[in-house]
Design a protein around this motif. Structure first.
Motif, PDB file in Angstrom:
ATOM      1  N   VAL A 174       0.846  -1.201   0.000  1.00  0.00           N
ATOM      2  CA  VAL A 174       0.000   0.000   0.000  1.00  0.00           C
ATOM      3  C   VAL A 174       0.879   1.247   0.000  1.00  0.00           C
ATOM      4  O   VAL A 174       0.607   2.224  -0.712  1.00  0.00           O
ATOM      5  CB  VAL A 174      -0.972  -0.021   1.202  1.00  0.00           C
ATOM      6  N   GLY A 175       1.942   1.238   0.795  1.00  0.00           N
ATOM      7  CA  GLY A 175       2.851   2.383   0.830  1.00  0.00           C
ATOM      8  C   GLY A 175       3.516   2.631  -0.516  1.00  0.00           C
ATOM      9  O   GLY A 175       3.630   3.774  -0.965  1.00  0.00           O
ATOM     10  N   LEU A 176       3.955   1.569  -1.185  1.00  0.00           N
ATOM     11  CA  LEU A 176       4.571   1.714  -2.515  1.00  0.00           C
ATOM     12  C   LEU A 176       3.558   2.203  -3.545  1.00  0.00           C
ATOM     13  O   LEU A 176       3.883   3.041  -4.392  1.00  0.00           O
ATOM     14  CB  LEU A 176       5.181   0.383  -2.958  1.00  0.00           C
ATOM     15  N   MET A 177       2.339   1.671  -3.451  1.00  0.00           N
ATOM     16  CA  MET A 177       1.302   2.130  -4.379  1.00  0.00           C
ATOM     17  C   MET A 177       0.999   3.611  -4.152  1.00  0.00           C
ATOM     18  O   MET A 177       0.864   4.379  -5.109  1.00  0.00           O
ATOM     19  CB  MET A 177       0.022   1.303  -4.214  1.00  0.00           C
ATOM     20  N   ASP A 178       0.909   4.014  -2.890  1.00  0.00           N
ATOM     21  CA  ASP A 178       0.670   5.419  -2.562  1.00  0.00           C
ATOM     22  C   ASP A 178       1.799   6.289  -3.105  1.00  0.00           C
ATOM     23  O   ASP A 178       1.563   7.319  -3.733  1.00  0.00           O
ATOM     24  CB  ASP A 178       0.555   5.573  -1.036  1.00  0.00           C
ATOM     25  N   TRP A 179       3.028   5.852  -2.881  1.00  0.00           N
ATOM     26  CA  TRP A 179       4.192   6.586  -3.373  1.00  0.00           C
ATOM     27  C   TRP A 179       4.172   6.654  -4.904  1.00  0.00           C
ATOM     28  O   TRP A 179       4.405   7.702  -5.505  1.00  0.00           O
ATOM     29  CB  TRP A 179       5.451   5.875  -2.872  1.00  0.00           C
ATOM     30  N   GLY A 180       3.858   5.515  -5.567  1.00  0.00           N
ATOM     31  CA  GLY A 180       3.819   5.467  -7.029  1.00  0.00           C
ATOM     32  C   GLY A 180       2.744   6.367  -7.602  1.00  0.00           C
ATOM     33  O   GLY A 180       2.976   7.117  -8.565  1.00  0.00           O
ATOM     34  N   ILE A 181       1.561   6.327  -7.016  1.00  0.00           N
ATOM     35  CA  ILE A 181       0.461   7.181  -7.498  1.00  0.00           C
ATOM     36  C   ILE A 181       0.810   8.645  -7.315  1.00  0.00           C
ATOM     37  O   ILE A 181       0.557   9.471  -8.191  1.00  0.00           O
ATOM     38  CB  ILE A 181      -0.854   6.813  -6.777  1.00  0.00           C
ATOM     39  N   TRP A 222       3.776  10.073  -7.377  1.00  0.00           N
ATOM     40  CA  TRP A 222       4.729  10.495  -8.392  1.00  0.00           C
ATOM     41  C   TRP A 222       4.117  10.504  -9.797  1.00  0.00           C
ATOM     42  O   TRP A 222       4.418  11.393 -10.596  1.00  0.00           O
ATOM     43  CB  TRP A 222       5.991   9.634  -8.342  1.00  0.00           C
ATOM     44  N   VAL A 223       3.260   9.559 -10.096  1.00  0.00           N
ATOM     45  CA  VAL A 223       2.601   9.546 -11.413  1.00  0.00           C
ATOM     46  C   VAL A 223       1.762  10.811 -11.586  1.00  0.00           C
ATOM     47  O   VAL A 223       1.825  11.490 -12.616  1.00  0.00           O
ATOM     48  CB  VAL A 223       1.737   8.271 -11.583  1.00  0.00           C
ATOM     49  N   VAL A 266       3.891  17.806 -16.446  1.00  0.00           N
ATOM     50  CA  VAL A 266       3.855  17.707 -17.914  1.00  0.00           C
ATOM     51  C   VAL A 266       2.670  18.504 -18.460  1.00  0.00           C
ATOM     52  O   VAL A 266       2.792  19.202 -19.474  1.00  0.00           O
ATOM     53  CB  VAL A 266       3.801  16.223 -18.357  1.00  0.00           C
ATOM     54  N   GLY A 267       1.522  18.439 -17.806  1.00  0.00           N
ATOM     55  CA  GLY A 267       0.354  19.192 -18.243  1.00  0.00           C
ATOM     56  C   GLY A 267       0.593  20.690 -18.212  1.00  0.00           C
ATOM     57  O   GLY A 267       0.227  21.419 -19.138  1.00  0.00           O
TER      58      GLY A 267
END
Length: 192
Positions: free
Chosen positions: A14-21, A23-24, A31-32
């Motif tokens: 969950v922590g990695l997913m939170d971190w990944g989301i 940064w994405v 970029v926008g």
């Protein structure tokens, strides 16, 4: 131990997913914003170029070659007279010739157009078996006797200076075609 291990793996995932989301989304926002800035710069450059071109065209003598306007029509009996009249009312110093091609309308489009403009030598009205808009356009273009041809839908109204503005860029021999910017005329509600 197994429960503890599963809990650690679950929390780490969950922590990695939170971190990944995080940064994405951060990269997407950056970029926008960069893209928006780039488009804004390009819009300013284009606007300045358009103003320079407009000034150059305004200073040049008017280009007024003879123009044929082709109007393909299908079931346009209610609007065809207004469309043709808007073409005949153009503020254009060159010769205008209007060719209306009725594409086998089951209504009275052909009869209305023919009978209304029968005495006006600038207007030709033809009919054909229904073959589609492209065939009606091609039939009208084949009948054109001028180098410059303008095409529009039968339910479109031209402002009085439209033909003049469409034709002016063609004075430059490197320009072979011009496109207009159609706008909705009946802006009376959200749908239109």
């Amino acid at each position: 131990r197994r429960v503890l291990f599963r809990s650690i793996v679950a929390f780490a995932t969950v922590g990695l997913m939170d971190w990944g989301i995080y940064w994405v989304f951060l990269i997407a926002v950056v970029v926008g914003v960069l893209r928006l800035g780039f488009v804004l710069v390009l819009a300013v450059i284009q606007r300045r170029a358009a103003l320079r071109d407009h000034e150059r065209i305004a200073d040049a003598p008017l280009f007024t070659p003879p123009v044929t306007i082709v109007v393909p029509a299908y079931n346009e009996g209610m609007v065809i007279v207004r469309t043709i009249q808007s073409l005949l009312d153009q503020q254009y110093d060159g010769a205008l010739h209007v060719i209306v091609v009725d594409d086998g309308s089951p209504d009275d489009t052909y009869t209305i157009a023919r009978d209304t403009f029968i005495t006006d030598a600038r207007v030709e009205v033809h009919t054909q078996r229904n073959a589609g808009k492209a065939a009606a356009l091609n039939a009208g273009i084949a009948r054109a006797r001028t180098e410059v041809v303008v095409c529009l839908d039968a339910d479109t109204l031209f402002e009085p200076t439209t033909v003049r503005e469409l034709v002016q860029p063609l004075a430059d021999p490197t320009i072979g075609a011009v496109a207009g910017n159609a706008k909705v005329g009946n802006r009376i509600n959200m749908v239109t």
